[in-house]
Design a protein around this motif. Structure first.
Motif, mmCIF file in Angstrom:
data_model
loop_
_atom_site.group_PDB
_atom_site.id
_atom_site.type_symbol
_atom_site.label_atom_id
_atom_site.label_comp_id
_atom_site.label_asym_id
_atom_site.label_seq_id
_atom_site.Cartn_x
_atom_site.Cartn_y
_atom_site.Cartn_z
ATOM 1 N N SER A 130 11.030 2.708 -8.579
ATOM 2 C CA SER A 130 9.996 4.384 -8.408
ATOM 3 C C SER A 130 10.709 5.258 -8.206
ATOM 4 O O SER A 130 11.400 5.154 -6.802
ATOM 5 C CB SER A 130 8.638 3.999 -7.604
ATOM 6 N N GLY A 131 11.356 5.657 -8.641
ATOM 7 C CA GLY A 131 11.711 7.521 -8.449
ATOM 8 C C GLY A 131 10.795 8.394 -6.748
ATOM 9 O O GLY A 131 11.549 8.053 -5.893
ATOM 10 N N HIS A 132 9.419 8.396 -7.139
ATOM 11 C CA HIS A 132 8.738 8.592 -6.041
ATOM 12 C C HIS A 132 9.580 8.087 -4.403
ATOM 13 O O HIS A 132 9.554 8.231 -3.294
ATOM 14 C CB HIS A 132 7.376 8.459 -6.072
ATOM 15 N N THR A 133 9.111 6.653 -4.814
ATOM 16 C CA THR A 133 9.549 5.644 -3.440
ATOM 17 C C THR A 133 10.800 5.775 -3.427
ATOM 18 O O THR A 133 11.167 6.002 -1.866
ATOM 19 C CB THR A 133 8.933 4.476 -3.949
ATOM 20 N N PHE A 134 11.302 6.134 -4.223
ATOM 21 C CA PHE A 134 13.048 5.663 -3.652
ATOM 22 C C PHE A 134 13.467 7.281 -2.818
ATOM 23 O O PHE A 134 14.231 7.129 -1.973
ATOM 24 C CB PHE A 134 14.220 5.885 -4.896
ATOM 25 N N GLY A 135 13.244 8.562 -3.714
ATOM 26 C CA GLY A 135 13.398 9.518 -2.761
ATOM 27 C C GLY A 135 12.755 9.791 -1.874
ATOM 28 O O GLY A 135 13.221 10.097 -0.871
ATOM 29 N N THR A 136 11.678 9.054 -1.430
ATOM 30 C CA THR A 136 10.293 9.726 -0.342
ATOM 31 C C THR A 136 11.439 8.451 1.314
ATOM 32 O O THR A 136 11.982 9.188 1.856
ATOM 33 C CB THR A 136 9.221 9.128 -0.258
ATOM 34 N N ILE A 171 3.700 7.164 -0.297
ATOM 35 C CA ILE A 171 3.678 7.406 -2.095
ATOM 36 C C ILE A 171 3.885 6.116 -2.858
ATOM 37 O O ILE A 171 3.867 6.620 -3.612
ATOM 38 C CB ILE A 171 4.596 8.083 -1.762
ATOM 39 N N ALA A 172 4.758 5.451 -1.841
ATOM 40 C CA ALA A 172 4.533 4.184 -2.517
ATOM 41 C C ALA A 172 2.990 3.427 -3.383
ATOM 42 O O ALA A 172 3.016 3.068 -4.967
ATOM 43 C CB ALA A 172 4.969 2.483 -2.126
ATOM 44 N N LEU A 173 1.459 3.530 -2.550
ATOM 45 C CA LEU A 173 0.410 2.975 -2.864
ATOM 46 C C LEU A 173 0.314 4.172 -3.803
ATOM 47 O O LEU A 173 -0.471 4.107 -5.194
ATOM 48 C CB LEU A 173 -1.035 3.019 -2.153
ATOM 49 N N THR A 174 0.170 5.654 -3.802
ATOM 50 C CA THR A 174 0.097 6.650 -4.722
ATOM 51 C C THR A 174 0.351 6.369 -6.168
ATOM 52 O O THR A 174 -0.232 6.568 -7.338
ATOM 53 C CB THR A 174 0.451 7.800 -4.413
ATOM 54 N N ARG A 175 1.778 6.137 -5.861
ATOM 55 C CA ARG A 175 2.190 5.623 -7.376
ATOM 56 C C ARG A 175 1.549 4.351 -8.207
ATOM 57 O O ARG A 175 1.445 4.264 -9.019
ATOM 58 C CB ARG A 175 4.321 5.351 -7.736
ATOM 59 N N ILE A 176 1.423 3.402 -7.854
ATOM 60 C CA ILE A 176 0.499 1.743 -7.823
ATOM 61 C C ILE A 176 -0.785 2.378 -8.179
ATOM 62 O O ILE A 176 -1.330 2.128 -9.116
ATOM 63 C CB ILE A 176 0.358 1.329 -6.676
ATOM 64 N N TYR A 177 -1.126 3.174 -7.281
ATOM 65 C CA TYR A 177 -2.735 3.002 -7.595
ATOM 66 C C TYR A 177 -2.851 4.771 -9.214
ATOM 67 O O TYR A 177 -3.619 3.550 -9.785
ATOM 68 C CB TYR A 177 -3.430 4.432 -6.394
ATOM 69 N N HIS A 179 -1.080 4.090 -11.581
ATOM 70 C CA HIS A 179 -0.489 3.418 -12.711
ATOM 71 C C HIS A 179 0.167 4.162 -13.487
ATOM 72 O O HIS A 179 0.631 3.459 -14.530
ATOM 73 C CB HIS A 179 -1.215 2.728 -13.788
ATOM 74 N N VAL A 180 1.347 4.535 -12.675
ATOM 75 C CA VAL A 180 2.004 4.648 -13.624
ATOM 76 C C VAL A 180 3.755 4.371 -12.999
ATOM 77 O O VAL A 180 5.099 4.475 -13.083
ATOM 78 C CB VAL A 180 2.246 6.192 -13.113
ATOM 79 N N HIS A 181 3.258 3.296 -11.586
ATOM 80 C CA HIS A 181 4.528 2.031 -11.801
ATOM 81 C C HIS A 181 3.601 0.940 -11.221
ATOM 82 O O HIS A 181 2.750 0.567 -10.774
ATOM 83 C CB HIS A 181 4.958 2.509 -10.173
ATOM 84 N N TYR A 182 4.466 -0.182 -10.812
ATOM 85 C CA TYR A 182 3.844 -1.504 -11.176
ATOM 86 C C TYR A 182 4.338 -1.276 -9.397
ATOM 87 O O TYR A 182 5.147 -0.970 -9.023
ATOM 88 C CB TYR A 182 4.720 -2.448 -11.852
ATOM 89 N N PRO A 183 3.740 -2.422 -8.553
ATOM 90 C CA PRO A 183 4.139 -2.244 -7.443
ATOM 91 C C PRO A 183 5.589 -2.972 -6.837
ATOM 92 O O PRO A 183 6.033 -2.673 -5.937
ATOM 93 C CB PRO A 183 2.538 -3.923 -6.942
ATOM 94 N N THR A 184 6.092 -3.680 -7.964
ATOM 95 C CA THR A 184 7.246 -3.966 -7.611
ATOM 96 C C THR A 184 8.294 -2.632 -8.128
ATOM 97 O O THR A 184 9.557 -3.752 -7.893
ATOM 98 C CB THR A 184 8.174 -5.211 -9.017
ATOM 99 N N ASP A 185 8.125 -2.256 -8.599
ATOM 100 C CA ASP A 185 8.341 -1.043 -8.589
ATOM 101 C C ASP A 185 9.335 -0.154 -7.275
ATOM 102 O O ASP A 185 10.489 0.123 -6.978
ATOM 103 C CB ASP A 185 7.779 -0.090 -10.551
ATOM 104 N N THR A 186 7.980 -0.366 -7.173
ATOM 105 C CA THR A 186 8.231 0.438 -5.233
ATOM 106 C C THR A 186 8.943 -0.577 -4.912
ATOM 107 O O THR A 186 9.676 0.161 -3.597
ATOM 108 C CB THR A 186 6.655 0.717 -5.053
ATOM 109 N N ILE A 187 8.496 -1.548 -4.638
ATOM 110 C CA ILE A 187 9.409 -2.865 -3.573
ATOM 111 C C ILE A 187 10.940 -2.509 -3.614
ATOM 112 O O ILE A 187 11.154 -2.437 -2.714
ATOM 113 C CB ILE A 187 8.818 -4.165 -3.532
ATOM 114 N N ALA A 188 10.910 -2.971 -5.163
ATOM 115 C CA ALA A 188 12.447 -2.365 -5.464
ATOM 116 C C ALA A 188 13.111 -1.712 -4.799
ATOM 117 O O ALA A 188 14.462 -1.669 -4.585
ATOM 118 C CB ALA A 188 12.508 -2.924 -7.178
ATOM 119 N N SER A 189 12.576 -0.345 -4.635
ATOM 120 C CA SER A 189 12.742 1.272 -4.223
ATOM 121 C C SER A 189 13.569 1.299 -2.662
ATOM 122 O O SER A 189 14.860 1.712 -2.477
ATOM 123 C CB SER A 189 12.318 2.169 -4.737
#
Length: 213
Positions: A130-136, A171-177, A179-189
């Motif tokens: 997730s680019g959002h989670t990564f940048g944040t 921010i991670a939760l907003t991406r999951i909510y 549905h533009v990212h899977y939870p594992t996308d944000t965790i991996a970031s």
């Protein structure tokens, strides 16, 4: 003493972050049922609060943590540090931001994970990480590294730690909510940022040690 001890263990932390990230990336690339089951379970937890009004609000919040916005935040941070006459830290921060974002882009295109098909807003590109989670997370780590050591008040330092971590989670939760990212996308970031940031600090420590030698 605590700071010196932490520096000593940076390679260990970097290795742990890398192993976890590579494990997630490999399982995602192989489309492991374990990953699918985990992602689906987490996504279902947010379904009860999914409404048009909530989606509109979440879409506004997630914009504040977008890659472009986070990049701007980081550049402003570098500028502030430079104006405070700390040129070396400003250059370190700037090079870290550029390097980390480049690696994130490369990883995205290597893994090439398709975004969820039931996303609530339109967006292009790949999903992992997730680019959002990564940048944040990168921005928050830079704030922690550049400013927290100069704060003497323990309560304020703790508060900023909590606020920073909460912002990453939000921010991670907003991406999951959405549905533009899977939870594992944000965790991996988060683990990818942790690994790259530790590497940046290790390289900087080695360079500074060499200069003093």
């Amino acid at each position: 003493m605590t700071h010196l001890t932490y520096k000593k263990y940076r390679p260990l932390y970097a290795t742990i972050y890398l192993v976890i990230f590579l494990t997630l990336a490999t399982l995602v690339k192989l489309k492991s049922p374990l990953i699918t089951s985990f992602d689906t379970t987490i996504q279902k937890l947010l379904l009860p609060i999914t409404t048009p009004d909530m989606t509109a609000l979440v879409d506004k919040i997630t914009f504040l943590g977008g890659p472009e916005m986070s990049f701007i935040y980081c550049l402003l941070l570098c500028l502030i540090v430079y104006l405070l006459h700390d040129t070396s830290d400003a250059l370190l921060a700037l090079s870290t931001v550029v390097f980390c974002n480049l690696i994130n882009w490369i990883v995205k295109n290597i893994v090439a994970r398709t975004r969820p098909s039931d996303r609530l807003v339109e967006i292009s590109g790949y999903s992992f990480p997730s680019g959002h989670t990564f940048g944040t997370a990168l921005f928050v780590l830079l704030v922690f590294f550049l400013f927290l050591p100069h704060i003497q008040t323990k309560g304020l330092k703790t508060l900023l730690h909590i606020v920073g971590i909460l912002w990453i989670i939000i921010i991670a939760l907003t991406r999951i909510y959405l549905h533009v990212h899977y939870p594992t996308d944000t965790i991996a970031s988060i683990f990818l940022v942790g690994f790259l940031f530790e590497c940046s600090l290790i390289i900087t420590d080695a360079y500074q040690h060499q200069k003093k030698a």
